[in-house]
Structures are given as C-alpha cells and as structure tokens.
Write a protein that holds these residues in place. Sequence first.
Motif, PDB file in Angstrom:
ATOM      1  N   ALA A   1       3.124   3.518  10.229  1.00 48.08           N
ATOM      2  CA  ALA A   1       1.922   3.899   9.494  1.00 48.08           C
ATOM      3  C   ALA A   1       2.058   3.444   8.048  1.00 48.08           C
ATOM      4  N   TYR A   2       0.944   3.512   7.332  1.00 51.85           N
ATOM      5  CA  TYR A   2       0.957   3.201   5.904  1.00 51.85           C
ATOM      6  C   TYR A   2      -0.207   3.914   5.248  1.00 51.85           C
ATOM      7  N   GLY A   3      -0.097   4.133   3.946  1.00 52.22           N
ATOM      8  CA  GLY A   3      -1.160   4.810   3.220  1.00 52.22           C
ATOM      9  C   GLY A   3      -1.394   6.218   3.727  1.00 52.22           C
ATOM     10  N   THR A   4      -2.651   6.589   3.864  1.00 52.08           N
ATOM     11  CA  THR A   4      -3.027   7.941   4.260  1.00 52.08           C
ATOM     12  C   THR A   4      -2.469   8.329   5.624  1.00 52.08           C
ATOM     13  N   MET A   5      -2.368   7.372   6.526  1.00 55.11           N
ATOM     14  CA  MET A   5      -1.949   7.683   7.892  1.00 55.11           C
ATOM     15  C   MET A   5      -0.499   8.165   7.980  1.00 55.11           C
TER      16      MET A   5
ATOM     17  N   LEU B   1       5.441   1.914   6.117  1.00 58.99           N
ATOM     18  CA  LEU B   1       5.667   0.484   5.906  1.00 58.99           C
ATOM     19  C   LEU B   1       5.694   0.118   4.424  1.00 58.99           C
ATOM     20  N   ARG B   2       4.841   0.722   3.630  1.00 59.84           N
ATOM     21  CA  ARG B   2       4.717   0.468   2.185  1.00 59.84           C
ATOM     22  C   ARG B   2       4.294  -0.971   1.882  1.00 59.84           C
ATOM     23  N   SER B   3       4.987  -1.916   2.448  1.00 59.98           N
ATOM     24  CA  SER B   3       4.696  -3.333   2.246  1.00 59.98           C
ATOM     25  C   SER B   3       4.275  -3.934   3.578  1.00 59.98           C
ATOM     26  N   LEU B   4       3.058  -4.482   3.632  1.00 59.39           N
ATOM     27  CA  LEU B   4       2.563  -5.106   4.852  1.00 59.39           C
ATOM     28  C   LEU B   4       2.985  -6.569   4.919  1.00 59.39           C
ATOM     29  N   LEU B   5       3.005  -7.229   3.809  1.00 66.48           N
ATOM     30  CA  LEU B   5       3.473  -8.606   3.715  1.00 66.48           C
ATOM     31  C   LEU B   5       4.152  -8.794   2.361  1.00 66.48           C
TER      32      LEU B   5
ATOM     33  N   ASN C   1       2.459   7.643  -1.660  1.00 70.21           N
ATOM     34  CA  ASN C   1       2.870   8.761  -2.500  1.00 70.21           C
ATOM     35  C   ASN C   1       3.064   8.269  -3.928  1.00 70.21           C
ATOM     36  N   PRO C   2       3.072   9.174  -4.908  1.00 64.83           N
ATOM     37  CA  PRO C   2       3.148   8.764  -6.305  1.00 64.83           C
ATOM     38  C   PRO C   2       4.432   8.015  -6.668  1.00 64.83           C
ATOM     39  N   TYR C   3       5.575   8.447  -6.131  1.00 59.08           N
ATOM     40  CA  TYR C   3       6.838   7.770  -6.457  1.00 59.08           C
ATOM     41  C   TYR C   3       6.769   6.296  -6.072  1.00 59.08           C
ATOM     42  N   ASP C   4       6.343   6.025  -4.852  1.00 60.68           N
ATOM     43  CA  ASP C   4       6.237   4.641  -4.408  1.00 60.68           C
ATOM     44  C   ASP C   4       5.146   3.898  -5.156  1.00 60.68           C
ATOM     45  N   ALA C   5       4.057   4.582  -5.472  1.00 58.79           N
ATOM     46  CA  ALA C   5       2.955   3.922  -6.173  1.00 58.79           C
ATOM     47  C   ALA C   5       3.425   3.361  -7.511  1.00 58.79           C
ATOM     48  N   LYS C   6       4.151   4.147  -8.267  1.00 60.84           N
ATOM     49  CA  LYS C   6       4.625   3.656  -9.566  1.00 60.84           C
ATOM     50  C   LYS C   6       5.654   2.554  -9.397  1.00 60.84           C
ATOM     51  N   GLY C   7       6.644   2.779  -8.534  1.00 67.33           N
ATOM     52  CA  GLY C   7       7.704   1.791  -8.366  1.00 67.33           C
ATOM     53  C   GLY C   7       7.210   0.481  -7.786  1.00 67.33           C
ATOM     54  N   LEU C   8       6.290   0.547  -6.820  1.00 65.62           N
ATOM     55  CA  LEU C   8       5.734  -0.667  -6.235  1.00 65.62           C
ATOM     56  C   LEU C   8       4.853  -1.423  -7.219  1.00 65.62           C
ATOM     57  N   LEU C   9       4.089  -0.682  -8.033  1.00 66.35           N
ATOM     58  CA  LEU C   9       3.218  -1.352  -8.990  1.00 66.35           C
ATOM     59  C   LEU C   9       4.042  -2.056 -10.063  1.00 66.35           C
ATOM     60  N   ILE C  10       5.107  -1.432 -10.523  1.00 64.19           N
ATOM     61  CA  ILE C  10       5.982  -2.104 -11.481  1.00 64.19           C
ATOM     62  C   ILE C  10       6.581  -3.361 -10.857  1.00 64.19           C
TER      63      ILE C  10
ATOM     64  N   ILE D   1       0.851  -1.188   0.000  1.00 64.89           N
ATOM     65  CA  ILE D   1       0.000   0.000   0.000  1.00 64.89           C
ATOM     66  C   ILE D   1       0.888   1.240   0.000  1.00 64.89           C
ATOM     67  N   PRO D   2       0.912   1.996  -1.083  1.00 62.23           N
ATOM     68  CA  PRO D   2       1.779   3.176  -1.173  1.00 62.23           C
ATOM     69  C   PRO D   2       1.145   4.406  -0.525  1.00 62.23           C
TER      70      PRO D   2
END
Length: 337
Positions: free
Chosen positions: A225-229, A249-253, A150-159, A147-148
């Motif tokens: 925290a993760y996401g909005t928090m 955290l970005r990655s929960l599991l 911010n946009p930078y993490d969102a793109k990199g994590l999705l790839i 769960i990202p």
Amino acid sequence: MPEMNMIEAIRDAMDVKMSQDPDVLVFGEDVGYFGGVFRATAGLQEKHGLHRCFDTPISEGGIVGIAIGMAANGLRPVAEIQFADYIYPAYDQIASEAARLRYRSNGDFTAPLTIRTPVGGGIYGGTTHSQSPEALFTHIAGLKTVIPSNPYDAKGLLIAAIEDNDPVLFLEPKRLYNGPFDGDPHAPAKAWRGHKLGDVPAGHYRVEIGEARKLQKGVDVTVLAYGTMVWVAQKVAQDLGIDADIIDLRSLLPLDIEMIEKSVNKTGRCVILHEATRTSGFGAELAAQVQERCFYALEAPILRVTGWDTPYPHAQEWAYFPGPKRVGNALRTVMEA
C-alpha cells in the motif's frame, strides 16, 4: 522531537532547504502571500522573500516549463500544482522535457526540480479535485514518483526530492494532511483537522527515495500500500487479527522490489491496495512484478482492492474509497485459498 501533521512537515522541509540553499525556490498558484490552498507554504514568502516564494499565473504548463528552465540553469525549483487534477496540461513538459533532459543532453544538463501536488479524495472535491493519477507518471522513464503516508516520511522524502538531481513528482495524500487518520474511510476531514500525527525531527534529515518501509511484520499475507491506504491496511489487519506483513511503498518509482519479493516469498500471499482506479492502476504493475518474481511461492491469487473504474464520484465519495469492508474481504479470500 516536535509533533507535526503532514502539512507542517512539508512546510518545514521546504523551509529547511530554503534556509540552507539559496538556489531553492518555491512557486505555484496562490503559494506566496496566501500560503497555498492547504497552507503548505504559509509563512515562506514572509521569511524568505518575494523572489524565493512567489505566485504564478494559472498555467500548469507554464509553471512546470519555468521550473525546467530554472533547473537546467542551476536552480532547484519546487513547483506546486494546486491539485493533481490540474497537472495534465503540464504532462508534456514533464514527460517530454523534464524526464528526458539528462539523457537528451548526454548529461550536460540535469533537471533537479520537484513538483508537489495533492492527490486523492477526502474533501468532497468531486471529480476535478480528487484524482490519483500516479500510474500515469510511473510510466515515464527518468521521473521519480514518491508518496508519503506520514509526517516523518513527508519531510524526509521532500528534502531528498529537493536534493535529487533528477525530477521528482511528490504526491501528497490530502486525506492525511491534518491527521490522525485511523483507517476509517467514513471519518470526515473535520474530525481530525488540527490534530497531530507524528514526531518529526527538527532540521535536516533524509528519507531515501526508493526505499520502502515495513510498517508491520507478519507471516500470513503481504499487503502492499501507499499513501492513505497504508492506514486502512493496518486498521483492517488489526481488526481481523491477521498477522500481515504491511509494506508502505513510499516510493513508486524507483520501487523497492527487493523488500516486496522477500516478503511475498515468506508469506505466499499478496494483497495490493490503492485509491486510484483499478484498470491500468499502479497495482497492476505491482501484481505483474510479484507474479514474475514470486510465482512458485504464491499460495493464492494476487488480489487488488482499488477505486472503481468510474469518474470520481462526489456524493458517493466514501463508497469509492477502498474501505475496511472491501479490504477485509480481500484479506479473508487470500487467507482461505
């Protein structure tokens, strides 16, 4: 680097992978011609064709079942569940089939599929469009959950998720879709619609799944925290002048427990934030692991600040969110212990 909000970064990630790999397909309810209810897939069908980005019937179990079959046969599907609240009919497919496929086949088959879905509140969607069910999926061995914030993490994590050979649940906090978000839980979505949130590199890059991010270094207290928090934690710590070690955290599991353990052993205090309901939420797992690993370093009880143990409210949405007041009280409590 171009500036993007989270929606644009997510769309760019799919575009990059679809351009690089003909085995990557995107599908779900309204993702094709319409471009998705949040516009995350806008333009992908026009660019990559009807057979690479297409609409499906309203059948979440069918969407995920098709994705598993595609993945087992060499494709890399990216399936969208329109809202996380709709994912429950597909739970059996995710838990019993996708997550177990590699193990059950002794490695003969893998399930390189990604399931994208928006989570959390912020759009006055009420109880059927605002849930945060991440804890239900972190209980499933064989499934990765990210769960990202911010946009930078969102793109990199999705790839990274699309390239992973195992199934990945990619949760997208809808309150952060259009940023910026300054941590104020009462800021209406329209106040930040259309603004940008961060610099995002063009082209291909990865943010590795399983690696947390140290958002802010401090010595007083560890905030998980993760996401909005993540944004709420940063704002409250700054407003109160607390020197917090804030971990996104970005990655929960898989979980970056090593970073967490090192931080709590340094600060001796820990506050956990998440928007989901409290009982059996992911914060309980975090608290258990911190207690097991850092007991002798703790100088105060581990505190959780979460959503209420109620069905998601509509009219009281902003009171439901763990906001600055409740987060601030928790930080003060552990600092005074």
